[in-house]
Design a protein around this motif. Structure first.
Motif, short mmCIF file in Angstrom:
data_model
loop_
_atom_site.label_atom_id
_atom_site.label_comp_id
_atom_site.label_asym_id
_atom_site.label_seq_id
_atom_site.Cartn_x
_atom_site.Cartn_y
_atom_site.Cartn_z
N ARG A 71 0.80 -1.21 0.00
CA ARG A 71 0.00 0.00 0.00
C ARG A 71 0.85 1.28 0.00
NH1 ARG A 71 -5.06 0.16 1.98
NH2 ARG A 71 -4.92 2.30 1.19
N LEU A 72 2.05 1.20 0.55
CA LEU A 72 2.86 2.41 0.72
C LEU A 72 4.32 2.04 0.55
CD1 LEU A 72 2.27 5.42 1.43
CD2 LEU A 72 2.85 4.85 3.79
N ASN A 73 4.74 1.91 -0.71
CA ASN A 73 6.09 1.42 -0.97
C ASN A 73 7.16 2.47 -0.67
OD1 ASN A 73 7.65 -0.86 -1.82
ND2 ASN A 73 8.18 0.29 -3.67
N THR A 74 6.81 3.74 -0.77
CA THR A 74 7.72 4.81 -0.40
C THR A 74 7.00 5.70 0.61
OG1 THR A 74 8.72 4.77 -2.61
CG2 THR A 74 9.17 6.69 -1.25
N PRO A 75 7.29 5.56 1.89
CA PRO A 75 6.48 6.21 2.94
C PRO A 75 6.79 7.70 3.09
CG PRO A 75 8.24 4.94 3.93
CD PRO A 75 8.33 4.68 2.45
N LEU A 76 6.40 8.46 2.07
CA LEU A 76 6.60 9.91 2.12
C LEU A 76 5.63 10.56 3.10
CD1 LEU A 76 7.89 12.48 0.95
CD2 LEU A 76 6.18 12.40 -0.88
#
Length: 419
Positions: free
Chosen positions: A230-235
């Motif tokens: 769901r959130l591969n790059t947790p910006l």
């Protein structure tokens, strides 16, 4: 012998380091880190500091490592690269032809597992197709977990965030260790849930549990898998934790539409290969929304800039009076810098596999993947292997690529760390 780099000056904007997910592709992040903490300080005059560190999947492991070694000033990056380049696939992901033959039986045996769980016998892991115990031991030993807690408590790092997907609900849980007494107001999206905790190896391993292939991990009474679903790059977590400048290490090349179209045409025949197709499915499962998140952030930056031009320099302050009262959150301008691979990592894995002297003597995973790249009519590409090739043959050149790509962005990095 050169002098040891100084600690960074205090004050200035709050900086965040955000790691992406991608299995064995994480060696690229290690190479980038080596440049950031060992070569860049020679130009900066100090070791860069990140107040907020976030990561998903393999990036979660790196986030914990960076927080746990925040007090170190030498060999920090080299040790991380060495961790990757010591790996040999047969040792960290042992797999035999017999194991492959047992996969259908393991899938059909889930019913018995379900019955045991209903009786209250919940295991620490719900199996994956691959045996990850050796790999997990490496991860546990690589991160000085006690130092992580000390560094957060002493303020060397303000917050560390590890993102995982909760199996039962499908929502993203952000496990956060912070020296703040409480977490800031979070997003209204109820699928992104913050949880203040004391981070352990279990959290990082849960975040890195690639669906189907790696076992999902139990934390308390729930099971968790790869946060990249769901959130591969947790910006978003980095911004919620107060970041004003964000450095993102991505694990996908930013191809142009023309390049994508050309590759799509060449890939048509490759879909006959199960390993090729599964690699593309895995890419889709771990789809990166980074560019969408960045675009949304840039729009807010533009709105603030336009508002100040139209209504004066106190525009943002006035807006934030309302935003704080209504939502407990403040708008602010965010500066970002994204480091991306200059090569397609699936292609790189395929080329390396094709050049290996004798895959028959290696892991069955290599032999399966080699069937696709050995055909000269096919694209020398192996996305699946790029996620699973925890082996120095792949990780060494990948770490070097990360180092070189970061070096090419040195001027941008110097500006990022300016006050």
């Amino acid at each position: 012998m050169s002098a040891r780099p100084k600690r960074p000056p205090t004050g200035g904007p709050t900086r965040a380091l955000v790691f992406s997910g991608g299995g064995a592709r994480g060696a690229y992040e290690a190479g980038t880190v080596r440049y950031l903490v060992e070569e860049l300080p020679k130009r900066l005059g100090f070791v860069p500091r990140f107040e907020v560190i976030c990561g998903t999947s393999v990036g979660a492991i790196h986030a914990c490592y960076m927080a746990a070694t925040a007090h170190e000033t030498v060999n920090r990056g080299r040790n991380l690269v060495d961790f990757w380049t010591r790996m040999k696939l047969e040792e960290v992901l042992p797999l035999s032809a017999t194991d492959i033959l047992r996969w259908p039986g393991r899938l059909l045996g889930l019913r018995g597992l379900a019955e045991r769980m209903r009786s209250g016998k919940a295991p620490e892991r719900l199996y994956g197709l691959l045996d990850t115990r050796a790999l997990e031991r490496l991860v546990v030993d690589a991160v000085p977990w006690r130092s992580l807690h000390t560094n957060v408590a002493e303020g060397l790092v303000q917050s560390v965030c590890v993102t995982a997907t909760q199996i039962s609900t499908g929502r993203v849980v952000n496990f956060i260790e912070t020296n703040a007494s409480s977490l800031p107001q979070w997003t209204r999206d109820m699928t992104l849930f913050p949880r203040k905790t004391r981070l352990r190896a279990t959290h990082a391993l849960a975040s890195a549990a690639i669906p189907v292939l790696f076992p999902v991990v139990r934390i308390a009474r729930s099971y968790y898998a790869d946060g990249g679903l769901r959130l591969n790059t947790p910006l978003a977590p980095a911004l919620r934790l107060g970041a004003e400048r964000v450095l993102v290490i991505a694990l996908r090349q930013n191809m142009s539409k023309v390049q994508q179209k050309v590759l799509a045409t060449h890939r048509v025949e490759d879909y006959a290969s199960p390993t090729f197709l599964f690699g593309k499915v895995l890419n889709a499962l771990l789809l990166d929304h980074l560019d969408t998140d960045l675009a949304r952030m840039h729009v807010i930056n533009e709105v603030i800039a336009d508002g100040e031009k139209a209504y004066g320099p106190d525009f943002l302050e006035r807006v934030n009076e309302v935003a704080t009262a209504e939502r407990g959150q403040r708008f602010r301008v965010i500066d970002d810098l994204v480091l991306r691979p200059s090569e397609d990592l699936g292609m790189l894995a395929g080329k390396i596999l094709r050049d290996l002297p004798d895959t028959r003597a290696r892991s069955p995973l290599l032999r399966l993947a080699a069937r696709n790249v050995d055909d000269s009519r096919r694209t020398p590409e192996s996305d699946l292997l790029s996620y699973l090739m925890f082996d120095r043959e792949f990780s060494a050149p990948l770490a070097e690529l990360g180092f070189q790509d970061a070096m090419k962005r040195e001027d941008d990095l110097l500006e990022f760390f300016s006050s």
